[in-house]
Design an enzyme around this catalytic site. Sequence first.
Site, PDB file in Angstrom:
ATOM      1  N   GLU A 109       0.844  -1.199   0.000  1.00 12.84           N
ATOM      2  CA  GLU A 109       0.000   0.000   0.000  1.00 12.84           C
ATOM      3  C   GLU A 109       0.874   1.241   0.000  1.00 12.84           C
ATOM      4  O   GLU A 109       1.828   1.337   0.768  1.00 12.84           O
ATOM      5  CB  GLU A 109      -0.921  -0.010   1.231  1.00 12.84           C
ATOM      6  CG  GLU A 109      -1.707   1.261   1.460  1.00 12.84           C
ATOM      7  CD  GLU A 109      -2.570   1.665   0.275  1.00 12.84           C
ATOM      8  OE1 GLU A 109      -2.564   2.860  -0.068  1.00 12.84           O
ATOM      9  OE2 GLU A 109      -3.251   0.787  -0.304  1.00 12.84           O
TER      10      GLU A 109
ATOM     11  N   ASP B 292      -7.185   2.297  -8.846  1.00 10.51           N
ATOM     12  CA  ASP B 292      -7.517   3.583  -9.461  1.00 10.51           C
ATOM     13  C   ASP B 292      -7.673   3.371 -10.963  1.00 10.51           C
ATOM     14  O   ASP B 292      -6.766   2.856 -11.618  1.00 10.51           O
ATOM     15  CB  ASP B 292      -6.386   4.585  -9.183  1.00 10.51           C
ATOM     16  CG  ASP B 292      -6.758   6.011  -9.551  1.00 10.51           C
ATOM     17  OD1 ASP B 292      -7.516   6.200 -10.530  1.00 10.51           O
ATOM     18  OD2 ASP B 292      -6.288   6.942  -8.868  1.00 10.51           O
TER      19      ASP B 292
END
Length: 202
Positions: free
Chosen positions: A52, A101
């Site tokens: 992450e 995304d």
Amino acid sequence: MIQDPDPSKVIDWSERFADISRPLEIEVGSGKGRFITTLAERYPEKNFVALELQTTAAGIILRTKLEKKLDNLQIMRADAADIDAFFAVNSADKIYLNFSDPWPKSRHEKRRLTYKSFLQKYQTVLKDNGLLEFKTDNSGLFAYSLKSLNNFGMQFDFVSVDLHHEADEIVEQNIETEYEHKFASKGNPIYALHAKFQTKDL
């Protein structure tokens, strides 16, 4: 948590996991970690890495890891573009891409996590029989990913345009992410695919 690792050095995961011989699964872009922490709790016989980029999100995963005492989960705050620098060749059994995304503008195509340069990196890290699992609520990104993976010569084991309305056994095995729960509760379809790379000659 491993923070800002040096891309010039492969991480020695034997120092991070009690049993390095266990299957290794990586989630790229773990968000707050609902998916990866549930996996780690459900499958203690496997090792998991949450990759992450956002510090706050990685911290939330770390808190859950400590609360649930998930010794089979490691958290790395790093850029997915360097994934092949952090893991040895043929070391992972599965890579998860959940609600990445979409980068909808064409000029940002190279940032999409299913762009060919990322696929090349995943292929390097995954074992020959390793699996790439992808989920999204974005129909445009899903269509793009199907085309990108197909052009890369990947073999599809599973494709769904409405994951939550598949057969009961598939729905029961599915672990929701935070975004997935939010979008599905609004009635939005969840798109999913599982694919394998062709056997590579190294």
